[in-house]
Design a protein around this motif. Structure first.
Motif, PDB file in Angstrom:
ATOM      1  N   TRP A  93      31.888 -26.308 -35.615  1.00  0.00           N
ATOM      2  CA  TRP A  93      31.167 -27.740 -36.035  1.00  0.00           C
ATOM      3  C   TRP A  93      31.496 -29.124 -35.731  1.00  0.00           C
ATOM      4  O   TRP A  93      30.807 -29.927 -35.099  1.00  0.00           O
ATOM      5  CB  TRP A  93      32.008 -27.593 -37.783  1.00  0.00           C
ATOM      6  N   GLY A 141      23.758 -37.845 -32.949  1.00  0.00           N
ATOM      7  CA  GLY A 141      24.113 -38.171 -33.677  1.00  0.00           C
ATOM      8  C   GLY A 141      24.620 -39.498 -34.524  1.00  0.00           C
ATOM      9  O   GLY A 141      25.229 -39.666 -35.179  1.00  0.00           O
ATOM     10  N   ASP A 142      23.949 -39.952 -34.142  1.00  0.00           N
ATOM     11  CA  ASP A 142      23.889 -41.374 -34.675  1.00  0.00           C
ATOM     12  C   ASP A 142      22.372 -41.503 -36.089  1.00  0.00           C
ATOM     13  O   ASP A 142      22.315 -42.502 -36.492  1.00  0.00           O
ATOM     14  CB  ASP A 142      22.990 -43.198 -33.602  1.00  0.00           C
ATOM     15  N   ASP A 143      22.073 -40.563 -36.040  1.00  0.00           N
ATOM     16  CA  ASP A 143      20.838 -40.811 -37.500  1.00  0.00           C
ATOM     17  C   ASP A 143      21.435 -40.377 -38.716  1.00  0.00           C
ATOM     18  O   ASP A 143      22.860 -40.595 -38.424  1.00  0.00           O
ATOM     19  CB  ASP A 143      20.176 -39.471 -37.385  1.00  0.00           C
ATOM     20  N   GLY A 144      20.767 -39.967 -39.351  1.00  0.00           N
ATOM     21  CA  GLY A 144      21.015 -40.406 -40.916  1.00  0.00           C
ATOM     22  C   GLY A 144      22.406 -39.076 -41.436  1.00  0.00           C
ATOM     23  O   GLY A 144      22.705 -38.361 -41.140  1.00  0.00           O
ATOM     24  N   ARG A 145      23.538 -39.525 -41.923  1.00  0.00           N
ATOM     25  CA  ARG A 145      24.542 -38.450 -42.552  1.00  0.00           C
ATOM     26  C   ARG A 145      23.688 -36.647 -42.911  1.00  0.00           C
ATOM     27  O   ARG A 145      24.114 -36.165 -42.798  1.00  0.00           O
ATOM     28  CB  ARG A 145      26.426 -38.625 -43.571  1.00  0.00           C
ATOM     29  N   ILE A 146      23.124 -37.061 -44.114  1.00  0.00           N
ATOM     30  CA  ILE A 146      22.777 -36.085 -44.851  1.00  0.00           C
ATOM     31  C   ILE A 146      21.368 -35.037 -43.364  1.00  0.00           C
ATOM     32  O   ILE A 146      21.508 -33.932 -43.038  1.00  0.00           O
ATOM     33  CB  ILE A 146      21.683 -36.169 -45.733  1.00  0.00           C
ATOM     34  N   ARG A 147      20.848 -35.923 -42.965  1.00  0.00           N
ATOM     35  CA  ARG A 147      19.977 -35.273 -41.932  1.00  0.00           C
ATOM     36  C   ARG A 147      20.844 -34.210 -40.708  1.00  0.00           C
ATOM     37  O   ARG A 147      20.814 -32.978 -40.548  1.00  0.00           O
ATOM     38  CB  ARG A 147      19.203 -35.918 -40.965  1.00  0.00           C
ATOM     39  N   ARG A 148      22.117 -34.812 -40.141  1.00  0.00           N
ATOM     40  CA  ARG A 148      22.783 -34.624 -39.451  1.00  0.00           C
ATOM     41  C   ARG A 148      23.288 -33.462 -39.838  1.00  0.00           C
ATOM     42  O   ARG A 148      23.346 -32.713 -39.090  1.00  0.00           O
ATOM     43  CB  ARG A 148      24.305 -36.144 -38.508  1.00  0.00           C
ATOM     44  N   ALA A 149      23.655 -33.372 -41.178  1.00  0.00           N
ATOM     45  CA  ALA A 149      25.066 -32.392 -41.602  1.00  0.00           C
ATOM     46  C   ALA A 149      23.460 -31.475 -41.934  1.00  0.00           C
ATOM     47  O   ALA A 149      24.203 -30.605 -41.806  1.00  0.00           O
ATOM     48  CB  ALA A 149      25.434 -32.459 -43.203  1.00  0.00           C
ATOM     49  N   ARG A 184      27.072 -35.774 -30.189  1.00  0.00           N
ATOM     50  CA  ARG A 184      27.102 -37.398 -29.807  1.00  0.00           C
ATOM     51  C   ARG A 184      27.258 -37.147 -28.355  1.00  0.00           C
ATOM     52  O   ARG A 184      25.767 -38.276 -27.843  1.00  0.00           O
ATOM     53  CB  ARG A 184      28.145 -37.671 -30.155  1.00  0.00           C
ATOM     54  N   ALA A 213      30.021 -31.366 -33.538  1.00  0.00           N
ATOM     55  CA  ALA A 213      28.910 -32.640 -33.362  1.00  0.00           C
ATOM     56  C   ALA A 213      28.946 -33.133 -32.075  1.00  0.00           C
ATOM     57  O   ALA A 213      27.971 -34.433 -32.145  1.00  0.00           O
ATOM     58  CB  ALA A 213      30.024 -33.016 -34.641  1.00  0.00           C
TER      59      ALA A 213
END
Length: 261
Positions: free
Chosen positions: A167, A180-188, A175, A171
């Protein structure tokens, strides 16, 4: 050099030397009778008994907290929910919408909180330090489970610890590519899907490698023998004794309350 390695090696406590299969059997034999009642006295007696036994066995408070810390969160949460939403009985002290605090809810809250600790703490402390390799040896030789299943489970457990590093690497790679700068939920969700793909590919490669080496074909020999001894019998007897003494204390005090009654 060997002395230095021995000094830095983690100290093994008595439960860690017991056969892993015995630990699971003792946990079941202890848990079943403890779940038949819901009173505070038996839970308190059991919890105190195990803490004393752990101290005698050389298990310190730091080890107990490290292995069972989730229970110190789950127990208060369970107690609070029971305190607010248990069936009212006796004197009512406070009421707000569906939440009612009464004598019965206070008694049940105390009993539930203690029982979560009384059942969970000894189980996690005894089983939390089991080495996966020792567990696989015990399942294959003592429990007589199929070698293909045992070795596959061992490989899965061993690789489970790699997921955290995967993980982190994913990540960092995203980045570095500017993703790696989009929304947290979408990135997760994106990282989770990538991690799933990596896990499936690794599992497929591992299965192919194990198949090529003849795992699961014919009768298998084991490099590390796993057997039962006197310590295993002692652990089972101790688990049964703690359960019997705890329930006996609840009955003697008059607080014994059969689950569902």
């Amino acid at each position: 050099m060997s002395a230095a390695v021995a000094d830095t090696a983690p100290r093994r406590t008595w439960p860690d030397t017991v056969n892993p299969v015995t630990g699971f059997v003792a946990a079941v034999l202890y848990t079943i009778p403890m779940l038949t009642t819901i009173d505070a006295v038996s839970a308190a007696v059991a919890l105190v008994s195990w803490l004393i036994l752990f101290a005698v066995a050389g298990i310190g408070p730091r080890t107990i907290i490290r292995r069972s810390w989730p229970l110190f969160i789950a127990a208060p949460v369970s107690a609070i929910s029971m305190l607010l939403y248990a069936a009212p009985g006796g004197q009512v002290y406070a009421q707000f919408l569906l939440a009612v605090i009464s004598d019965n809810s206070i008694e049940l809250a105390l009993a539930i909180g203690l029982r979560v600790l009384a059942v969970g703490v000894p189980t996690l402390v005894a089983l939390g330090g089991i080495d996966p390799t020792r567990l696989a040896d015990a399942l294959g030789q003592v429990a007589r489970l199929p070698a293909r299943f045992v070795l596959g489970a061992l490989a899965g457990v061993r690789l489970f610890g790699v997921l955290g590093e995967d993980w982190r690497q994913l990540a960092l790679a995203r980045r570095a590519r500017g993703l790696g700068d989009d929304g947290r939920i979408r990135r997760a969700f994106s990282l989770a899907f990538s991690l799933l793909v990596i896990a499936l590919r690794r599992g497929e490669g591992l299965a192919t490698a194990m198949e090529a080496r003849g795992f699961g074909v014919g009768e298998r020999t084991w490099a590390r023998p796993s057997s039962l001894g006197r310590a295993d019998l002692v652990l089972v007897l101790v688990a049964l004794a703690v359960a019997a003494v705890s329930i006996g204390a609840g009955i003697a005090s008059g607080s014994y309350r059969l689950l569902g009654a």
